[in-house]
Scaffold this motif. Sequence first.
Motif, mmCIF file in Angstrom:
data_model
loop_
_atom_site.group_PDB
_atom_site.id
_atom_site.type_symbol
_atom_site.label_atom_id
_atom_site.label_comp_id
_atom_site.label_asym_id
_atom_site.label_seq_id
_atom_site.Cartn_x
_atom_site.Cartn_y
_atom_site.Cartn_z
ATOM 1 N N ARG A 100 -10.449 -7.391 9.524
ATOM 2 C CA ARG A 100 -11.417 -8.378 9.028
ATOM 3 C C ARG A 100 -10.750 -9.703 8.623
ATOM 4 O O ARG A 100 -11.440 -10.654 8.276
ATOM 5 C CB ARG A 100 -12.168 -7.811 7.821
ATOM 6 N N GLN A 101 -9.424 -9.742 8.653
ATOM 7 C CA GLN A 101 -8.717 -10.945 8.229
ATOM 8 C C GLN A 101 -8.748 -12.025 9.307
ATOM 9 O O GLN A 101 -8.714 -11.728 10.497
ATOM 10 C CB GLN A 101 -7.253 -10.617 7.907
ATOM 11 N N TRP A 103 -3.958 -12.161 10.517
ATOM 12 C CA TRP A 103 -3.368 -10.842 10.294
ATOM 13 C C TRP A 103 -1.927 -10.933 9.794
ATOM 14 O O TRP A 103 -1.527 -10.188 8.913
ATOM 15 C CB TRP A 103 -3.407 -10.021 11.588
ATOM 16 N N ASP A 143 -8.630 -1.242 8.301
ATOM 17 C CA ASP A 143 -9.979 -1.791 8.362
ATOM 18 C C ASP A 143 -10.040 -3.153 7.675
ATOM 19 O O ASP A 143 -10.727 -4.060 8.136
ATOM 20 C CB ASP A 143 -10.980 -0.817 7.738
ATOM 21 N N ARG A 144 -9.310 -3.302 6.589
ATOM 22 C CA ARG A 144 -9.199 -4.624 5.947
ATOM 23 C C ARG A 144 -8.460 -5.594 6.853
ATOM 24 O O ARG A 144 -8.820 -6.761 6.950
ATOM 25 C CB ARG A 144 -8.465 -4.499 4.609
ATOM 26 N N TRP A 157 0.826 -1.210 0.000
ATOM 27 C CA TRP A 157 0.000 0.000 0.000
ATOM 28 C C TRP A 157 0.858 1.258 0.000
ATOM 29 O O TRP A 157 1.994 1.248 0.458
ATOM 30 C CB TRP A 157 -0.934 0.007 1.220
ATOM 31 N N PRO A 159 -4.185 -0.130 5.241
ATOM 32 C CA PRO A 159 -5.534 -0.714 5.190
ATOM 33 C C PRO A 159 -5.924 -1.420 6.498
ATOM 34 O O PRO A 159 -6.155 -2.631 6.542
ATOM 35 C CB PRO A 159 -5.433 -1.707 4.031
ATOM 36 N N PHE A 202 -1.686 -11.814 6.159
ATOM 37 C CA PHE A 202 -2.146 -10.671 5.362
ATOM 38 C C PHE A 202 -1.017 -9.645 5.232
ATOM 39 O O PHE A 202 -0.746 -9.127 4.136
ATOM 40 C CB PHE A 202 -3.367 -10.046 6.037
#
Length: 335
Positions: A136-137, A140, A132-133, A125, A130, A143
């Motif tokens: 939701r993982q 983590w 907020d994304r 990025w 990100p 990700f």
Amino acid sequence: MNNLTEWETREAESVGMRSDKLKELDNALNFQLGIINSVVVVRKGGIVFEKYFKGFGPQDIHDVTSVTQSIISALIGIAIDAGYIKSVDQKILDFFPEAASGASDLLKRSLTLKHLLTMTAPYAWKGSEPLDRLRRQKNWTMFILDMLGQKGKAGEFQYSLASAHLLSAIIKRSTGVSAREFANEHLFRPLGMREIPDQKMKSFSKDDVFGKNTTGWIKDPQDYNTGGWGLTLTPRDMARFGYLYVNRGKWDNKQIISENWIDESVAQHSEDYGYLWWLREDNGIATYIAAGIGGTYIYCIPEKELIVVIASKFDKMIIDRWELLEDYIIPAIIE
């Protein structure tokens, strides 16, 4: 500092500070800076100024947001000193073999703990992280590792809460216990700080992940404590942590963190940044700072034997509190 369980409160003049300037600070706090919850000033090992607002007191905890990163930095140093981690030059993927098996990327394979500590690891990025994304993982760390090394160059500063989170996971993978447990045993308990309780994560909603429901030290779905934020401390305990660094890693004549790690942590590795510490120099006075969004800070000025802690209500704005030091606290020191 000798055998101090509780902080000693001292008269300003006894530690070389002017009480009239601290009175000016007191007055200024009454009329401005409305989201501040507490201010603690320590000089030469004693509290010379302490004030709380909005019903807070010395035993009340605060979500310290990104100040958490400087705690993680200390824990990495302790883990290296104890031999759990070889050095800051150890490769990140050494600790995540499940990610290494799929990493054909030479850049990703080359990245080290030092890149994480100095915020010089590149990620996919640009601009806003990100988060907020991330919340939701289901995993983590995977990700973050998937996004690691995909844009930019290693060595360019890119502020990232994800880097500190990987370091928290590395603490658990190298020591066998969570960052919270490791901190309680090797940092918080030896300093007489409040031990951090385990916080059960009911969900990963915004309120659970980003502070409103924080009571201990939040963790991700794999039970890794968040490295970039999510820890709660009292202002006095924040001051203890700052004093440990100003006192060259010693507490009660015991070396809690090596002097070498203190020196490395507050040396400039990228512009105005050490190992998860911000660096500042004004009028020849060097300050290192653990900083949290919304105006929560631990300011450490070793030359003046001074620690200033400011705890504020959580706010998404970046609020600089340096004016309080510049206008009232540093001028109070009697040279």
